[in-house]
Design an enzyme around this catalytic site. Structure first.
Site, PDB file in Angstrom:
ATOM      1  N   GLN A  68      15.855 -16.566  14.266  1.00  0.00           N
ATOM      2  CA  GLN A  68      15.829 -18.023  14.236  1.00  0.00           C
ATOM      3  C   GLN A  68      17.208 -18.619  14.568  1.00  0.00           C
ATOM      4  O   GLN A  68      17.604 -19.648  14.021  1.00  0.00           O
ATOM      5  CB  GLN A  68      15.334 -18.507  12.875  1.00  0.00           C
ATOM      6  N   SER A  69      17.907 -17.995  15.478  1.00  0.00           N
ATOM      7  CA  SER A  69      19.260 -18.428  15.839  1.00  0.00           C
ATOM      8  C   SER A  69      19.264 -19.798  16.514  1.00  0.00           C
ATOM      9  O   SER A  69      18.600 -20.019  17.529  1.00  0.00           O
ATOM     10  CB  SER A  69      19.891 -17.397  16.776  1.00  0.00           C
TER      11      SER A  69
END
Length: 357
Positions: free
Chosen positions: A88-89
């Site tokens: 989930q960068s």
């Protein structure tokens, strides 16, 4: 604004203008006064620097940074970008958006860390933006995986450019971008006031760039970083690495920095259960800022950073005459990834604080 500050800002901006640059962000971002939040916390005058509004797929601090990083990448003839981080960068999402706008392929190496499936939040956006996604194991080194991908791409005749952890030149340019962000804050403060402190979620470069800018202008402002991850994380810079980055960024801009490790305030106590996992304090911060100012924070970065600011106000670190800025670094897609936990945390807080309804 004082004439000497204006003159110094103009001098540094002239140097910034000579650096390779890709036009990506909507700048300057607003500086939002927060009178209801100020009254509620009973502490200093509070403002939010809205770098969640930089544009490009939900915005965030990386858009501002990518203007300089990818400007240099294009100068070097890069025909693809490489980045790896958590599934989930925010960095990966903003890089994918920049690649789409610039017409450059983006290769992402997300960790299979429990947030890969279903494809929601940042990962969903990465797919919409056309990034080429190759997950790696949660236990793998991201830096090593990026190096291996670069080798394969190079063998295939491509010219990759690496961003994020392990890419020291890119991290230094990320700090350079936040020199100008600090200048914007100084120009936007009411009545020519100078902030007494600036709070930000920090892995190194955003905080370091603002510290360098304060030194360049001779400001007493403290730039306080709230770490979203513990010191042993591969993605977090150590204080000596931050100092080295600041000095390199200063040199690029014609300034010899005297900042030392002792000048860096980077706090670990608000990480919570782990990186990428909401804490009770971050959820409470999301509810407070949303309810009082209509501004959304995320549970992984800005929520934890605001929890740090709130704790310091509660500990009487500031007076009611002080002025404190909170830099909003974005990250809003994480709200949807952690929706159930955020809602449950908000409900718990409101049951114990019914006066806030």
């Amino acid at each position: 604004m004082r004439p000497e500050l204006t003159q110094q800002i103009d001098r540094v901006r002239a140097r910034l203008a000579r650096l390779p640059h890709a036009s990506l962000a909507f700048l300057p971002t607003p500086l939002q006064p927060c009178p209801r939040l100020t009254k509620e916390l009973g502490g200093p005058h509070l403002y939010i620097k809205r770098d969640d509004l930089t544009g490009l797929a939900f915005g965030g601090n990386k858009v501002r940074q990518h203007e300089y990083i990818l400007g240099e990448a294009l100068r070097q003839g890069a025909d693809c970008f490489v980045q790896g981080a958590a599934a989930q960068s925010n960095h990966s999402r903003q890089l994918a958006a920049a690649g789409a706008q610039l017409g450059v392929d983006t290769y992402l190496l997300p960790k299979d860390d429990g947030f890969m499936n279903p494809a929601v939040g940042n990962l969903l956006i990465d797919r919409i933006l056309g990034a080429q996604i190759s997950p790696i194991r949660a236990t793998d080194s991201t830096i090593a995986a990026k190096s291996a991908l670069v080798a394969r791409l190079t063998t295939d005749g491509r010219h990759p450019f690496v961003t994020g952890m392990g890419a020291q030149a890119a991290l230094m340019l990320a700090a350079v971008a936040y020199v100008d962000a600090l200048f914007e804050i100084v120009e936007q403060m009411p009545d020519e006031r100078i902030p007494d402190a600036i709070y930000t979620a920090s892995q190194g470069s955003t905080q370091g760039g603002m510290m360098l800018a304060c030194e360049m202008l001779g400001l007493p402002t403290r730039v306080i970083g709230i770490a979203p991850m513990r010191a042993d994380s591969e993605a977090r810079m150590s204080k000596p690495e931050i100092v080295e980055m600041i000095h390199s960024a200063g040199e690029l801009l014609g300034h010899e920095s005297a900042i030392t490790v002792d000048d860096i305030e980077l706090r670990d106590e608000f990480v919570g259960p782990d990186y990428g996992v909401p804490s009770e304090e971050s959820i409470e911060a999301i509810g407070t800022v949303g309810r009082l100012e209509g501004v959304l924070l995320d549970p992984v970065y800005s929520g934890k950073a605001f929890a740090g600011l709130t704790a310091d106000v509660g500990a009487a670190r500031f007076t009611t005459s002080d002025h404190v800025v909170f830099l909003h670094t974005g990250g809003l897609p994480a709200l949807f990834v952690h929706a159930e936990q955020v809602v449950a945390g908000l409900d718990r807080h409101r049951r114990t604080n019914p006066s806030e309804e």
